[in-house]
Design a protein around this motif. Structure first.
Motif, PDB file in Angstrom:
ATOM      1  N   SER A 232       0.954  -1.055   0.031  1.00 43.69           N
ATOM      2  CA  SER A 232      -0.066   0.097   0.076  1.00 43.69           C
ATOM      3  C   SER A 232       0.805   1.350  -0.098  1.00 43.69           C
ATOM      4  O   SER A 232       0.331   2.321  -0.182  1.00 43.69           O
ATOM      5  CB  SER A 232      -0.973  -0.094   1.186  1.00 43.69           C
ATOM      6  N   ASP A 236       2.571   6.090  -7.664  1.00 44.12           N
ATOM      7  CA  ASP A 236       2.940   6.240  -9.091  1.00 44.12           C
ATOM      8  C   ASP A 236       4.429   6.171  -9.516  1.00 44.12           C
ATOM      9  O   ASP A 236       4.644   5.676 -10.444  1.00 44.12           O
ATOM     10  CB  ASP A 236       2.228   7.603  -9.838  1.00 44.12           C
ATOM     11  N   SER A 255      -3.205  -4.704  -7.232  1.00 41.72           N
ATOM     12  CA  SER A 255      -4.371  -4.739  -6.551  1.00 41.72           C
ATOM     13  C   SER A 255      -4.141  -4.073  -5.199  1.00 41.72           C
ATOM     14  O   SER A 255      -3.194  -4.715  -4.296  1.00 41.72           O
ATOM     15  CB  SER A 255      -4.975  -6.073  -6.454  1.00 41.72           C
ATOM     16  N   CYS A 257      -3.075  -1.248  -4.163  1.00 46.44           N
ATOM     17  CA  CYS A 257      -2.144  -0.185  -4.098  1.00 46.44           C
ATOM     18  C   CYS A 257      -2.799   1.196  -4.342  1.00 46.44           C
ATOM     19  O   CYS A 257      -3.133   1.524  -5.437  1.00 46.44           O
ATOM     20  CB  CYS A 257      -0.968  -0.343  -5.201  1.00 46.44           C
ATOM     21  N   GLY A 258      -3.559   1.694  -3.239  1.00 46.49           N
ATOM     22  CA  GLY A 258      -4.796   2.656  -3.319  1.00 46.49           C
ATOM     23  C   GLY A 258      -4.237   4.001  -3.627  1.00 46.49           C
ATOM     24  O   GLY A 258      -5.050   4.699  -3.839  1.00 46.49           O
ATOM     25  N   LEU A 260      -2.228   4.692  -6.342  1.00 45.51           N
ATOM     26  CA  LEU A 260      -1.982   4.878  -7.769  1.00 45.51           C
ATOM     27  C   LEU A 260      -3.093   5.809  -8.489  1.00 45.51           C
ATOM     28  O   LEU A 260      -4.469   5.843  -8.254  1.00 45.51           O
ATOM     29  CB  LEU A 260      -1.909   3.541  -8.380  1.00 45.51           C
ATOM     30  N   ALA A 280      -5.741  -4.866 -10.948  1.00 48.37           N
ATOM     31  CA  ALA A 280      -5.785  -3.412 -10.384  1.00 48.37           C
ATOM     32  C   ALA A 280      -7.024  -3.124  -9.683  1.00 48.37           C
ATOM     33  O   ALA A 280      -7.478  -2.110  -9.245  1.00 48.37           O
ATOM     34  CB  ALA A 280      -5.713  -2.247 -11.375  1.00 48.37           C
ATOM     35  N   CYS A 283      -7.883  -0.103  -6.895  1.00 51.02           N
ATOM     36  CA  CYS A 283      -7.267   1.068  -7.139  1.00 51.02           C
ATOM     37  C   CYS A 283      -8.279   2.313  -7.517  1.00 51.02           C
ATOM     38  O   CYS A 283      -8.492   2.334  -8.918  1.00 51.02           O
ATOM     39  CB  CYS A 283      -6.130   0.941  -8.175  1.00 51.02           C
ATOM     40  N   CYS A 309     -12.410  -0.252  -9.101  1.00 49.70           N
ATOM     41  CA  CYS A 309     -11.979   0.814  -9.921  1.00 49.70           C
ATOM     42  C   CYS A 309     -13.515   1.611 -10.270  1.00 49.70           C
ATOM     43  O   CYS A 309     -14.078   1.718 -11.028  1.00 49.70           O
ATOM     44  CB  CYS A 309     -11.592   0.441 -10.979  1.00 49.70           C
TER      45      CYS A 309
END
Length: 436
Positions: A232, A236, A255, A257-258, A260, A280, A283, A309
């Motif tokens: 986490s 970017d 998945s 990795c909030g 991004l 993803a 995200c 998403c």
């Protein structure tokens, strides 16, 4: 010819081991051993003695045991079993899976490493007793190791990675998922020595930051698969660095990795044209703009997990339909802006007609039975997820399945409680979790 326990028999001496094994397997498959007549016949011609002697010879010959997987046999083994295996197989053993063998610890794996120096594939997933000591042993004795799985070996630290980098430089696959003591320093040590890594799985390594990805970018130019699920702290900046250094990337999991944004998708689109799998999920800052650029540049995409998403709309589906003809599996669960129109474009595309096998639409609240009518064009569809799609009905599902009888549809229908009848208690009608 009749074979006794004291006589191997000419057949055992002359025939190659591979042929003897084939003969044994054929006997096991084709004879009905429970039939008394069969058993009598086998005894009369000496095949029972042959099988007994031959099996003992072959079973005790370590050269026949190049691959062993204890997971499908017995996981509650003690360390001495592993030590005995290593002594019997020695340098012949190439592949060993101890997945789930929680009783195996450092001492027995040290003995294993000393005896099986040609091991190439080692699975220690869930062997929670092992520590850095095991990795030191592997580093010292197992220089040919190519595939190592240390999933959930929670005592592993950066010291293990330093040892592996020094002694296992042929490593191509390493799974460190849920080894949450690993930091950027361990990753740096690893990639400096193991520059031929093709797959690196770091799920749940929650201490990793962008600097770890910078080290991967600098040294792992052969990398094909990278899993960063639930890392986490990644932003970017880290993803951009990976994309600039790892142009051969085919599978990437981001998945959880909030942090991004579309900047990560842009970097993938411009640097990783071979991408086939993108996960993803969760995200939530990614938008149609990022996925549009990705679809227009990554035409080999086969599997995408875009669950939660929440900003994407039918626009993303339109671009995927136009530019990604190889798409086989797509998760859009909790993408609440997706409508029947987006499913129409997907169903009428090349991937819809020819490739699409799995589609997940859980909690897509705007999806109706009309979308199911569109999906009738997806002749290869095998699984459809519709949990909590409140505008989808049983009738719509049955109508679609009349056209696609092979498809498995997982749907949830909220329990219905009718009014209580006068003079008696009503029956609760529960229709939850229906597999239609």
């Amino acid at each position: 010819m009749v074979f006794s326990n004291n006589d191997e028999g000419l057949i055992n001496k002359k025939l190659p081991k591979e042929l003897l094994l084939r003969m044994l397997f054929s006997l096991l498959l084709n004879f009905t051993w429970s039939n008394p007549e069969c058993t009598k016949y086998v005894h009369n011609i000496g095949l029972d003695s042959f099988c007994n002697v031959a099996w003992n010879i072959l079973a005790l010959d370590g050269s026949n045991w190049q691959r062993i997987d204890l997971f499908n046999f017995q996981t509650d083994v003690e360390g001495r079993v592993v030590e005995n295996i290593s002594k019997r197989c020695g340098g012949f053993l190439r592949k060993l899976s101890l997945r789930g063998c929680i009783g195996v610890g450092d001492p027995s794996l040290k003995t294993f490493a000393q005896n099986c120096r040609n091991i190439e594939h080692l699975n220690l997933n869930g062997c929670t007793k092992i520590t850095d000591s095991t990795c030191y042993s592997l580093s010292r004795f197992c220089s040919k190791l190519k595939h190592l799985d240390l999933t959930s070996c929670v005592s592993i630290t950066n010291s293990s990675l330093k040892g592996i980098s020094e002694g296992c430089r042929s490593l191509e696959y390493l799974n460190l998922s849920w080894c949450d003591q690993i930091t950027k320093d361990g990753v740096e040590a690893l990639v400096r020595g193991c520059r031929g890594l093709k797959a690196l799985l770091l799920r749940g390594c929650t201490q990793l930051e962008d600097e770890a990805l910078k080290h991967i970018q600098n040294y792992c130019h052969e990398l094909v698969s990278l899993n960063l699920q639930s890392c986490s702290r990644i932003t970017d900046e880290g993803v951009v660095q990976i994309c600039r250094g790892c142009h051969r990337l085919q599978a990437l999991c981001l998945s959880g990795c909030g942090n991004l944004t579309d900047a990560s998708l842009t970097a993938l689109a411009l640097n990783c044209p071979r991408l086939q799998i993108l996960e993803a999920a969760r995200c939530s800052h990614l938008t149609d703009a990022g996925f549009t650029l990705l679809a227009r540049n990554c035409h080999d995409l086969e599997k995408m997990d875009l669950e939660e998403c929440i900003l994407i709309t039918d626009g993303t589906l339109i671009q995927l339909s136009i530019h990604c003809p190889k798409l086989q599996a797509l998760s859009l669960s909790h993408c609440e802006l997706i409508t029947d129109d987006g499913i129409l474009h997907l169903s009428n595309s090349t991937c819809g007609h020819e490739r699409l096998r799995v589609l997940e639409l859980d909690n897509c609240l705007l999806i109706t039975d009309v979308a199911l009518e569109h999906l009738e064009n997806c002749r290869g569809l095998e699984r459809l997820e519709l949990y909590d799609c409140q505008q989808v009905t049983r009738t719509g599902i049955k109508r679609m399945r009349a056209q696609l009888p092979h498809v498995k549809v997982h749907a949830y229908f909220a329990p219905v409680t009718p009014p209580t009848a006068v003079g008696g208690s009503g029956h609760r009608l529960c229709r939850c979790c229906v597999i239609l």
